[in-house]
Design a protein around this motif. Structure first.
Motif, mmCIF file in Angstrom:
data_model
loop_
_atom_site.group_PDB
_atom_site.id
_atom_site.type_symbol
_atom_site.label_atom_id
_atom_site.label_comp_id
_atom_site.label_asym_id
_atom_site.label_seq_id
_atom_site.Cartn_x
_atom_site.Cartn_y
_atom_site.Cartn_z
ATOM 1 N N GLN A 107 1.990 -9.202 7.322
ATOM 2 C CA GLN A 107 2.116 -9.631 6.249
ATOM 3 C C GLN A 107 3.504 -8.262 5.625
ATOM 4 O O GLN A 107 4.511 -8.928 4.895
ATOM 5 C CB GLN A 107 1.091 -9.581 5.662
ATOM 6 C CG GLN A 107 2.500 -10.974 4.848
ATOM 7 C CD GLN A 107 2.646 -11.492 4.695
ATOM 8 O OE1 GLN A 107 2.690 -12.873 5.600
ATOM 9 N NE2 GLN A 107 4.305 -12.203 4.026
ATOM 10 N N CYS A 154 1.548 -6.678 -6.490
ATOM 11 C CA CYS A 154 2.022 -8.192 -5.662
ATOM 12 C C CYS A 154 0.391 -7.803 -5.136
ATOM 13 O O CYS A 154 -0.486 -6.452 -5.409
ATOM 14 C CB CYS A 154 2.170 -7.003 -4.238
ATOM 15 S SG CYS A 154 1.974 -8.599 -2.626
ATOM 16 N N PRO A 155 -0.481 -9.123 -4.451
ATOM 17 C CA PRO A 155 -1.927 -8.778 -4.866
ATOM 18 C C PRO A 155 -2.370 -8.209 -3.587
ATOM 19 O O PRO A 155 -3.910 -7.699 -3.604
ATOM 20 C CB PRO A 155 -2.710 -10.134 -4.544
ATOM 21 C CG PRO A 155 -1.250 -10.792 -3.370
ATOM 22 C CD PRO A 155 0.172 -10.098 -5.262
ATOM 23 N N ILE A 156 -1.963 -8.064 -2.656
ATOM 24 C CA ILE A 156 -2.062 -7.573 -1.261
ATOM 25 C C ILE A 156 -2.154 -5.369 -0.868
ATOM 26 O O ILE A 156 -2.211 -4.954 -0.896
ATOM 27 C CB ILE A 156 -1.404 -8.072 -0.209
ATOM 28 C CG1 ILE A 156 -0.492 -7.675 0.613
ATOM 29 C CG2 ILE A 156 -2.384 -9.162 -0.141
ATOM 30 C CD1 ILE A 156 0.267 -8.393 1.179
ATOM 31 N N LEU A 206 -3.306 -7.709 6.590
ATOM 32 C CA LEU A 206 -2.134 -6.853 5.859
ATOM 33 C C LEU A 206 -0.719 -6.353 6.233
ATOM 34 O O LEU A 206 0.071 -6.297 5.685
ATOM 35 C CB LEU A 206 -3.066 -6.293 5.293
ATOM 36 C CG LEU A 206 -4.339 -6.717 4.162
ATOM 37 C CD1 LEU A 206 -5.420 -5.894 3.904
ATOM 38 C CD2 LEU A 206 -3.728 -8.178 3.057
ATOM 39 N N TRP A 207 -1.184 -5.420 6.642
ATOM 40 C CA TRP A 207 0.277 -5.111 7.666
ATOM 41 C C TRP A 207 1.368 -5.059 8.301
ATOM 42 O O TRP A 207 2.409 -5.522 8.282
ATOM 43 C CB TRP A 207 -0.787 -3.396 8.117
ATOM 44 C CG TRP A 207 -1.010 -2.191 7.226
ATOM 45 C CD1 TRP A 207 -2.079 -2.568 7.265
ATOM 46 C CD2 TRP A 207 -0.560 -1.823 6.288
ATOM 47 N NE1 TRP A 207 -2.293 -1.003 6.426
ATOM 48 C CE2 TRP A 207 -1.048 -0.678 5.546
ATOM 49 C CE3 TRP A 207 1.301 -1.028 6.112
ATOM 50 C CZ2 TRP A 207 -1.432 0.051 4.581
ATOM 51 C CZ3 TRP A 207 1.413 -0.075 5.579
ATOM 52 C CH2 TRP A 207 0.453 0.255 4.780
ATOM 53 N N PRO A 250 -7.318 -8.685 -13.494
ATOM 54 C CA PRO A 250 -7.357 -10.366 -12.958
ATOM 55 C C PRO A 250 -8.599 -10.788 -12.651
ATOM 56 O O PRO A 250 -9.119 -11.603 -12.906
ATOM 57 C CB PRO A 250 -6.114 -9.961 -11.079
ATOM 58 C CG PRO A 250 -5.958 -8.542 -11.626
ATOM 59 C CD PRO A 250 -6.366 -8.112 -12.555
ATOM 60 N N VAL A 306 6.638 -0.059 6.055
ATOM 61 C CA VAL A 306 6.619 -0.602 4.515
ATOM 62 C C VAL A 306 6.507 0.380 4.334
ATOM 63 O O VAL A 306 5.615 1.304 3.968
ATOM 64 C CB VAL A 306 5.710 -1.120 4.489
ATOM 65 C CG1 VAL A 306 5.387 -2.081 3.948
ATOM 66 C CG2 VAL A 306 5.611 -2.513 5.651
ATOM 67 N N MET A 342 -5.088 -3.516 -1.700
ATOM 68 C CA MET A 342 -5.551 -3.730 -0.433
ATOM 69 C C MET A 342 -5.960 -3.650 0.360
ATOM 70 O O MET A 342 -6.335 -2.700 0.990
ATOM 71 C CB MET A 342 -5.453 -5.186 -0.385
ATOM 72 C CG MET A 342 -7.229 -6.345 -0.471
ATOM 73 S SD MET A 342 -6.801 -7.778 0.081
ATOM 74 C CE MET A 342 -6.174 -8.573 -1.734
ATOM 75 N N SER A 381 -7.716 -4.309 -6.711
ATOM 76 C CA SER A 381 -6.454 -5.182 -6.462
ATOM 77 C C SER A 381 -7.107 -5.795 -8.629
ATOM 78 O O SER A 381 -6.190 -5.884 -9.129
ATOM 79 C CB SER A 381 -5.610 -5.382 -6.240
ATOM 80 O OG SER A 381 -6.874 -6.755 -5.629
ATOM 81 N N GLN A 382 -8.236 -5.981 -8.327
ATOM 82 C CA GLN A 382 -8.779 -6.972 -9.057
ATOM 83 C C GLN A 382 -8.909 -6.827 -10.101
ATOM 84 O O GLN A 382 -9.141 -7.191 -11.382
ATOM 85 C CB GLN A 382 -10.161 -7.755 -8.254
ATOM 86 C CG GLN A 382 -9.793 -8.527 -7.619
ATOM 87 C CD GLN A 382 -9.450 -10.072 -7.448
ATOM 88 O OE1 GLN A 382 -9.757 -10.624 -8.427
ATOM 89 N NE2 GLN A 382 -8.136 -10.232 -7.403
ATOM 90 N N GLN A 388 5.195 -6.103 7.000
ATOM 91 C CA GLN A 388 6.777 -6.240 7.563
ATOM 92 C C GLN A 388 7.547 -7.149 6.872
ATOM 93 O O GLN A 388 8.625 -7.595 7.625
ATOM 94 C CB GLN A 388 5.418 -5.964 8.846
ATOM 95 C CG GLN A 388 5.655 -4.675 9.071
ATOM 96 C CD GLN A 388 5.427 -4.354 11.188
ATOM 97 O OE1 GLN A 388 4.493 -4.973 11.896
ATOM 98 N NE2 GLN A 388 5.751 -2.978 11.255
ATOM 99 N N GLN A 414 6.755 -12.715 -2.030
ATOM 100 C CA GLN A 414 6.798 -11.085 -2.488
ATOM 101 C C GLN A 414 8.129 -10.328 -2.202
ATOM 102 O O GLN A 414 8.737 -11.011 -1.241
ATOM 103 C CB GLN A 414 5.313 -10.918 -2.373
ATOM 104 C CG GLN A 414 4.418 -11.069 -2.384
ATOM 105 C CD GLN A 414 4.083 -10.825 -4.065
ATOM 106 O OE1 GLN A 414 4.357 -10.202 -4.438
ATOM 107 N NE2 GLN A 414 3.004 -11.247 -4.350
#
Lengths: 473, 1069
Positions: free
Chosen positions: B1023, B1042-1044, B1020-1021, B799, B1035, B1047, B840-841, B1025, B444
């Motif tokens: 990641q 990005c899929p997250i 998530l957070w 998605p 961030v 989220m 996100s989906q 970073q 990503q």
């Protein structure tokens, strides 16, 4: 002998022998102060925190620890006698190439195997098998970086190996920036090491009779419903409550002023799964319910005659990120009716008879174990002590509350006299000594459900020994 | 070049008092490193070559021509100006070379009038010369236009002429531009001693470069050897370019090595990748007349090496150091632009890449430089003092579609933008750099919105550094993509195989590649190619029947379905039936003179002679291509060196594509030489063959012939047929398939070959070109799941649809769990209706292009954009951005475009989504399409789209129109029991008396939800970073690819809400 209660038969006989001879024993008392306020997250904090990012906690950590590291570095590398001595660079990016210098920053370890939520998401989408769970995630490709608020630099050289460190440790380094690669070639390193420590109270007497014990126990993992498995625990309870053993044993049991249960009171269950379709959710109950009932029963016996502190652990029905908040009273309708049971935070910091005791339910050490090459849990605990940080891997790999005002896990103002960690595979202990005479008793408290071992800590001497409650066989 | 600013100034507060000595030291160090890295840009000095004794070998990468004075001792016209070829290249040692190739004169052919003899040449020459010069009116000092006229024996490529050559004139001119003039004069009729005669011209439309390459056997990117004693070295003072070596050579003395064996290697080319950042104003996409260029990140690597050896960033305003990269800071934007332009010249790259540089970065830089009057900027090419210009390029290709774009000249440097390559070669859901690197590099990328870019730029050295790191990453990714996708190898091999210059590959379509091969081949056979007059009206021309398909017998097949394919169908038909321009018998008169045994009548009633009379040119080209491909594939199997493997794989792919484009060339009615008799015959043969295969298989494998079942062809497409043999034993099916393929092949002319490739089992045939199945090539284990045309890559699908359909297919085909698939689909539908699906989906994205502003039909994303502009112009997307949106609940009967909303706004304000829209407009159609064949049409609908799972519906209560508006003003909220929703007695906070005994259970349920959210939040957070590469900085990424992304935003809110619920149980102890 360490195991002075080896066989239950013996114990039973002893109890029978003393049956008629009722002698009132007074339970040892002690002064107690809970110093865990910094681990309590308040509603006002939360309002802001959930909108905060993790950068804050790293920033606070670095700011809080920098003076200590600066100090340690100066002692180690600067004598003041030579003009070519390395200088401490205030920011990483102000470093000059080819000039030997000292830098302070937070370690970041790049790990190929580190679980990545994006990979898992990707696998779910493509229906591939997710990356396997591992007991350890270190690999030969791991590399280290150091960063502060100004930027990050790759670490090179062989003086500092990725295997020994984890992300989040604040460190001081001596070395030089390589012009061509831009890497910082490490020559030597140092940690914050132990901070100031209050003096131990001077004991009036050296007599054993004045000993006060704390029983440290962890990993009850209740909930299997198997009576055999319950047996050692029942023995422990009976022992503590003075219903077991000879008068000698009862006497020593009476010296237990407090029981601290360091997490994992109930067994691990899967969280209510997200895989259940919404229309089938109704009536699905948390899987912990039965275990908690059993726990309530056990605790009600134990807390009937001795103060019991229950720390939340990884398996327990409390929040999951560190610091874990106390388990809620409502789950213990029986036990909580006595005033001796108290839920406490994880990490837990208290002072007993002037001896400061700090401990966790094990997540910090277990996480470092997974993300470093260390095999020895006691060694890890010693690292934590030397790094002067309880949970360096939080928030990177260990879930953590997004603090923004300070990092409560820094052991800044006070080095505890006792530092323990629950839910470890075996009982281990040692004394760590700091440069200016600080001494801390380090204890790995083993998982009770596997080892049937309780650690008895003598508050007066900070000595400790294990007590094993062997099973029927 | 202006001197860069001093090293980053540190913040005042942090400034430590240091002695003057230390400052001086830093300055010295500064000067040192700057000189160092400037030195690191330069190429190594070339060895001192002695042209008398040493040969000079280099790989040519680009070619161009210019008008110059003739050089003494070189062939060709002795009076100027004459065309001179420039060949840019790189030696094996990495030195850049410019070779001036002299003496090659352009020419064309024309027919001769009756009675024309050798003696008439001189007359025509002088007359034509005069006529051409007359048209020039002597304005540019040209004294000679037509150089020579020669009588040659040639044959037109079009039609079969009984292999008779006839006299043609070869007209050589001094300059290429005279060709069209000469052609006009000749075709209008010229008066000579033979009377007024019209000369029909051939090959007047061949470009000079191509003509040169064909005649000297130079192919794209091959190695050129200048033998010792055959070339002259230029002194530095006489250099026209910035190359290290410049030489002059005659066109007929150098050696052009075919790209084989040792000569298939690639020189150490320098590849520059760059990315610019501009500081935009709020809500407006940056415009070069207004918004400054603030950073340019550059990476230069040697082709084939993984790590770039130059990494630098040009910044406007101070910028803190970046370890491992050179930072060059400037106060004035003009200085920055000039310095960058000088950097390009200094580093002397052979290839320039980047992401969308042709349509964004280059035009922006050029326009900005023009606006700032940076006169020294636009000299980015290799030629000294040659102005770089921005031009509009229109690209129109049948294969790649029409596209408007910009072009700039970088004389001698190849432009190789990654974006158009990806657009051509890969079908993706999204082509942003984020999406592409996630797809190909599984990484990503942080995405900083341009409104934040300005804030970072206006901050301090640290924030600009932040931006710089981001910019550097963006300049590195294109290099990594090129490497990963082996684009350079593939395109270079394509240039070599088809013989066109590298730069034609991206700038031109498929036709030029075929023309190049056609010219090379016809030259050998003394054929000349007529100039085809394009039929007016662009699209027009004759329609002919395309490939047909055998109507699919839809359904779910639980027995192996065998697939037989024609290998390289169209090329092999053309080869088998000798279909070519040169073998076509266009009229009956000629046809009648030939023995019917030597003629093939095609299903479209066209006639071609058989190879016995003449072997066609196209079949020969195809044969070469396919043989070369076979060889490349064989070599590939044996090769172990990864670089050589990359080259070989690139080659075999290039060969395949080239072979297929020959057929397309003959059918392109707007093309250079269409011949519908060939293309229509080819497809007609194809149709016949498919039909024939069906007949043969069905009659052979029948119960009457003693087989267990009657075979049935259930579907047939262009080059394949799918057969249900009926038996379920995989080994037996494969055996029969092999057998059938061989049997059918025997009835066709070589090289047509029906091959057995794979078996599908189980197989779900939905419709034409839409099917899915497990793919087997060996009887023991399936290879993969194959799905064609089922879930489109179109972005107006959210998605969730893709995930749902893929998972259902997997459950159906791999796990063979019909009920599991149904349950899964039901579960997803239920989750959707209960608002449990991650937002996100459900996000749909569409690009906001300029055109749509004036669209008549209202479109969801455009309407949303307008609304967002009103709300906050600063954060609204700009033209050119992609707009992500979700569909929210609206008033009854509201149209979809009115219900679009920004997903972030939806999250922030807790707006309920229109889940029924998603169910009915997004999920139901694709879902029914795969379940209909399995469950039956009505049953699928009633089982999946109605039932228990659709009854539990949770609507998120919107905070929009909260207590302060509408009817809510008059309502009082009363606390209700968390469990049973009974209104609570005053004094109770969370549970009613009846539910109180269950408090522990309820608490555990809620705390369980809390822990799940906490874990998600942390992971998530942290990641994000990791992805942004910093722990100490917030961030900023807004990559909606990005899929997250959503989220991570949603979990903040959910966590807060869930915590509030848990807090209702009161503080403990």
């Amino acid at each position: 002998a360490e195991d002075f209660l080896t066989s239950p038969d013996e114990a039973l006989i002893a109890q029978l022998e003393n049956g008629g001879d009722v002698k009132q024993l007074e339970r040892a008392s002690c002064t107690y102060k809970n110093k865990s306020d910094r681990f309590r997250t308040t509603t006002t904090q939360k309002d802001k925190a959930f909108k905060t990012q993790f950068a804050q906690i790293y920033y606070q950590r670095l700011i809080q620890m920098r003076p200590a590291l600066k100090n340690a570095a100066e002692i180690k590398w600067i004598s003041g006698s030579s003009p070519d001595e390395p200088k401490l660079v205030d920011k990483l990016l102000n470093m000059t190439s080819n000039e030997r210098c000292i830098i302070v920053g937070t370690v970041y370890k790049e790990m190929k195997l580190k679980p990545n939520i994006l990979d898992e998401y990707h696998c779910r989408e493509t229906y591939e098998a997710p990356p396997p769970e591992r007991s350890k995630y270190n690999s030969a490709d791991d590399s280290l970086l150091i960063e502060d608020q100004s930027g990050r630099v790759v670490l090179g050289g062989t003086a500092l190996l990725p295997d020994d460190l984890v992300t989040g440790v604040v460190i001081a380094l001596l070395g030089v920036e390589d012009v061509t690669t831009g890497d910082f070639i490490v020559e030597d390193f140092c940690f914050a090491d132990a901070g100031p420590q209050t003096l131990l109270p001077i004991s009036d007497t050296k007599h054993n009779d004045d000993d006060v014990y704390i029983a440290l126990i962890s990993g009850l993992n209740l909930g299997s419903g198997d009576a055999d498995e319950l047996f050692p625990l029942q023995m422990f309870i009976d022992y503590v409550t003075g219903q077991l053993g000879s008068s000698t044993e009862q006497k020593s049991a009476s010296k237990i002023a407090r029981v601290i249960i360091a997490g994992n009171l109930i067994k691990e269950v899967d969280n209510v799964s997200e895989d259940i379709a919404a229309y089938k959710m109704k009536g699905v109950e948390a899987k912990t319910v039965e275990s908690v009932k059993e726990l309530d029963h056990v605790l009600s016996q134990l807390a009937s005659c001795v103060p019991v502190d229950i720390m939340s652990g990884a398996h327990d029905p409390s929040n999951q990120t560190v610091p874990q908040q106390p388990m809620h009273k409502c789950m213990f309708p029986k036990a909580a009716s006595t005033s001796l049971l108290r839920g406490v935070t994880n990490p837990y910091d208290c002072e007993i008879n002037g001896v400061s005791i700090l401990g966790t339910s094990g997540q910090n050490v277990n996480d470092i174990y997974r993300f470093s090459n260390h095999e020895d849990r006691l060694k890890i605990l010693e690292c934590v002590w030397r790094w002067r940080h309880l949970c360096p891997t939080a928030p990177d790999t260990l879930g953590c509350f997004p603090f923004y005002e300070s990092d409560p896990f820094v052991m800044l103002e006070e080095t505890p006299h006792v530092l323990f960690v629950g839910n470890q595979p075996t009982y281990r202990t040692t004394i760590a000594e700091g440069a200016s005479g600080q001494k801390t008793r380090l204890i790995c408290v083993p998982t009770f459900s596997k080892t049937h071992t309780v650690v008895m800590l003598n508050v007066r001497t900070q000595e400790c020994h294990p007590l094993v409650f062997a099973g029927m066989d | 070049m202006a001197r860069p600013l001093k090293r980053a100034r540190s913040d005042k507060a942090d400034e430590v008092k240091e002695s003057q000595f230390v400052n001086d030291l830093m300055d010295m160090d500064e000067a040192q490193t700057e000189a160092d890295f400037r030195a690191s840009w330069k190429r190594k000095e070339p060895p001192n070559i002695n042209p008398v004794k040493d040969k000079l070998i280099f790989q040519q990468i680009d070619m161009d021509s210019y008008q110059g004075a003739p050089l003494k001792g070189m062939p060709g016209s002795k009076v100027g100006p004459v065309p001179i070829m420039q060949m840019f290249g790189v030696t094996q040692e990495g030195n850049s070379v410019l070779a001036h190739v002299h003496g090659f004169a352009p020419y064309f052919f024309c027919t001769t009038p009756a009675g024309f003899t050798e003696d008439h040449c001189a007359e025509v020459l002088s007359k034509l010369n005069t006529a051409v010069l007359g048209q020039l009116k002597g304005s540019d000092g040209v004294t000679c236009a037509v150089l020579a006229i020669e009588l040659v024996q040639k044959e037109s490529i079009f039609g079969y002429h009984e292999n008779r050559k006839v006299p043609f004139l070869q007209v050589t001119v001094t300059q290429h531009r005279f060709i069209s003039k000469a052609k006009m004069i000749l075709e209008n009729g010229m008066n000579t001693s033979l009377g007024v005669s019209v000369y029909e011209c051939y090959e007047t439309n061949v470009e000079y470069i191509l003509r040169f390459m064909v005649d000297t056997a130079v192919i794209g990117c091959n190695w050129i050897e200048l033998p010792a004693g055959k070339y002259r070295k230029r002194p530095k003072s006489n250099f026209q370019s910035l190359c290290q070596i410049e030489v002059d050579v005659a066109y007929d003395v150098f050696i052009s090595h075919p790209a084989e064996g040792e000569w298939s290697k690639i020189a150490p080319l320098r590849v520059l990748s760059f990315d610019i950042e501009c500081s935009g104003r709020k809500g407006v996409f940056p415009e070069p007349d207004m918004d400054p260029v603030i950073q340019i990140g550059n990476m230069v690597s040697i082709q084939g090496e993984s790590k770039p050896f130059v990494r630098n960033i040009f910044t406007l305003g101070g910028c803190a150091n970046i370890a491992g990269s050179q930072v060059l800071s400037f106060e004035r934007e003009q200085d920055l632009l000039h310095a960058w332009s000088e950097f390009i010249r200094e580093v002397d790259c052979d290839m320039v890449t980047g992401f969308n540089i042709m349509d964004f970065d280059f035009p922006y830089l050029m326009n900005r430089a023009k606006h700032l009057k940076c006169t020294k900027f636009p000299y980015l090419g290799r030629l000294k003092n040659h102005l770089t210009k921005l031009t509009d390029a229109n690209f129109n290709s049948k294969a790649y579609g029409a596209r408007e774009s910009k072009d700039i000249n970088l004389d001698g440097r190849l432009k190789f933008d990654v974006l158009p390559i990806l657009r051509r070669d890969y079908k993706l859901r999204s082509y942003t750099l984020n999406a592409v690197s996630a797809h190909f590099l599984n990484e990503q990328k942080e995405d900083v919105h341009h409104s934040i870019i300005s804030d970072l730029q206006n901050g301090d050295d640290q924030t600009r550094r932040r931006l710089a790191v981001y910019c550097l990453k963006d300049s590195y990714l294109p290099l990594r993509l090129l490497e990963k996708l082996m684009c350079v190898y593939n395109y270079m091999e394509m240039a070599r195989v088809t013989g066109v210059p590298f730069r034609y590959l991206l700038a031109r379509g498929q036709q030029i590649k075929v023309i190049s091969q056609l010219l090379r081949r016809s030259r050998q056979q003394d054929l000349v190619i007529p100039v085809y007059q394009k039929q007016g009206g662009g699209e027009g021309g004759v329609e002919y029947e395309g490939a047909t398909v055998i109507e699919p017998v839809r359904g779910y097949y639980d027995v192996p379905i065998s697939t037989l394919d024609f290998a390289s169908l169209y090329p092999s038909i053309m080869m088998a039936h000798n279909l070519c321009y040169t073998t076509l018998l266009p009229n009956k008169k000629v046809r009648d003179t030939i023995n019917p045994d030597d003629v093939t009548r095609t299903p479209t009633d066209d006639y071609f002679v058989k190879p016995t009379l003449r072997k066609g040119l196209l079949p020969a080209i195809l044969q070469d291509l396919l043989t070369a491909r076979k060889k490349a594939k064989k070599d590939l199997k044996a090769e172990t060196d990864p670089f050589k493997r990359a080259v070989l794989d690139g080659r075999q792919l290039a060969l395949k594509i080239s072979a297929n484009s020959v057929y397309g060339f003959t059918g392109a009615t707007v093309g250079r030489l269409p011949c519908l008799q060939i293309s229509a015959s080819t497809t007609a043969f194809g149709r016949e063959m498919i039909e024939h295969t069906k007949q043969m298989v069905e009659t052979t494998y029948s119960i009457t012939n003693g087989y267990s079942h009657d075979a049935q062809v259930i579907y047939g497409d262009t080059d394949s047929v799918m057969i249900k043999f009926g038996c379920s034993d995989m080994t037996e099916v494969m055996k029969r398939s092999e057998e059938a393929a061989a049997l059918v092949t025997k009835t066709f002319i070589a090289p047509i070959k029906l091959e057995f490739e794979k078996v599908y089992f189980p197989y779900l045939l939905i419709n034409k070109k839409r099917y899915a199945g497990l793919y087997w090539t060996q009887p023991t284990k399936w290879d993969k799941m194959d799905a064609k045309g089922i879930v489109t890559v179109r972005r107006d699908n959210c998605p969730l649809v893709v995930t749902l359909i893929n998972t259902c297919l997997r459950k159906l085909l791999i796990e063979r769990d019909r009920q599991g698939a149904i349950d899964y689909a039901k579960g997803i539908i239920s989750d959707l209706l209960c608002n449990r699906v991650d937002i996100s989906q459900l996000v749909i994205t569409k690009a906001l292009s300029k055109k749509e502003d004036g669209y008549e039909n209202k479109q969801a994303h455009v309407e949303l954009w307008k609304r967002m502009l009103k709300r906050d112009a600063g954060s609204a997307p700009s033209l050119g951005d992609r707009v992500p949106y979700v569909i929210i609940q609206g008033a009854k009967g509201a149209r979809a475009f009115e219900k679009s909303e920004d997903p972030i706004y939806v999250l922030d304000n807790n707006i309920p989504l229109d889940t029924t829209y998603y169910l009915e407009n997004q999920l139901s159609k694709p879902l029914l399409s795969i379940f209909d064949p399995i469950l039956g049409e009505n049953k699928a609908r009633s089982q999946l789209l109605a039932g228990d799972h659709t009854l539990v519906v949770k609507k998120a209560s919107g905070s929009r129109g909260g207590p302060s508006s509408g009817l809510f003003k008059f309502t009082k909220t009363k606390a209700s029991c968390m469990s049973c929703k009974t209104i609570l007695e005053p004094g109770c906070v969370n549970l009613c008396d009846r539910c109180k005994p269950d408090e522990s259970k309820l608490y555990q349920k809620e705390v369980g939800k809390l822990t799940a959210l906490e874990e998600k939040f942390s992971r998530l957070w942290s990641q994000c970073q990791r992805c942004q590469g910093s722990l100490h900085q917030d961030v900023l990424c807004t990559s909606s690819d990005c899929p997250i992304y959503y989220m991570r935003k949603k979990v903040q809110k959910d966590l807060k809400d869930q915590d509030t619920i848990v807090q209702k149980f009161g503080d403990t102890w």
